[in-house]
Design an enzyme around this catalytic site. Structure first.
Site: not given
Ligand code: PXP
Length: 242
Positions: A7, A18, A70, A101, A191-192, A213
């Site tokens: 991501n 900026r 996304e 999210t 996520h995370g 990400g």
């Molecule tokens: N998956 C989804 C659906 C997300 O919304 C996000 C954050 O944008 C991620 C994965 C990646 O999460 P992270 O940035 O915590 O790795």
């Protein structure tokens, strides 16, 4: 073995701090590919706080691996997805005041609206994925809404404190993974996830893709993005016994 979706939103976050032209998330996508990314993921938010429309068009033209958008269910964003036609969309909930999210999409609570958007997206050949908590109700609602895939929200595990909570949240992910596969869905996770916590999740057999990400972009500040992506790939491969 699960692929790695990188991501790139937070490259755009730095640019937008900026309102300038650098760093360019389109360059980041190319660097991530060179590091071994299997998929490039971006989130076009309604407030355009990081990725902007220009990025979306250029990413569609230049990304050579899978492109995953996304997005919320907002009409304006659905229209953009229908025009751009990324290979995959991941439907997520979106609140203006959130930092990132929070929580999964409530598919069960808005089944008709979600199914309508899924049908329109699938009709133009886009693979549709639902970002949901590992909750049996949401998993069967996602299947019923016509999704091809789910992305299990791993944020609760990522935030868990202490062995018991970590074990409990991992068990929820494992149960969600098997329920998703039993429902005939492709299962992703994300996520995370970080270099420190990815291994137990990546060791679970059955995931098709992890979307990561923040941790990768944060490391890239010190190592460069190509190396940061390659290191995450190595961890996922090692966890899968490759
Ligand atoms: N998956 C989804 C659906 C997300 O919304 C996000 C954050 O944008 C991620 C994965 C990646 O999460 P992270 O940035 O915590 O790795």
């Amino acid at each position: 073995m699960a692929g790695l979706g990188v991501n790139i939103d937070h490259v755009a976050t730095v640019r937008q701090a900026r309102r300038t032209v650098e760093p360019d998330p389109v360059w980041a996508a190319a660097e991530a590919e060179l590091g071994g990314a299997d998929c490039i993921t971006f989130h076009l938010r309604q407030d355009r706080r990081h990725i902007i429309d220009r990025d979306v068009h250029l990413l569609k033209e230049t990304v050579q691996v899978k492109l995953n958008m996304e997005m919320s269910l907002a009409d304006e964003i659905v229209e953009i997805a229908l025009e751009i036609k990324p290979e995959q969309v991941s439907l997520v909930p979106e609140k203006r005041e959130e930092l990132t999210t929070e929580g999964g999409l409530d598919v069960a609570g808005q089944a008709e609206r979600v199914a309508g958007a899924v049908k329109r997206l699938k009709d133009v050949g886009i693979v549709a994925s639902a970002f949901i908590d590992p909750d049996p109700v949401q998993i069967s609602a996602s299947r019923d809404a016509g999704f091809d895939a789910i992305e299990i929200h791993t944020g609760k595990y990522a935030n868990a404190k202490g062995d018991d909570e970590v074990a409990g949240t991992l068990a929820e992910i494992r149960d969600g993974l098997s329920a998703g596969l039993d429902a005939g869905l492709i299962v992703h996770g994300g996520h995370g996830l970080t270099y420190r916590n990815v291994t137990p999740v990546a060791a679970m057999e059955g995931f098709s893709e992890f979307n990561i990400g923040h941790s990768i972009i944060a490391r890239a500040v010190f190592t460069g993005l190509r190396e940061a992506v390659a290191e995450m790939k190595r961890l996922i491969e090692k966890a899968a016994g490759r």
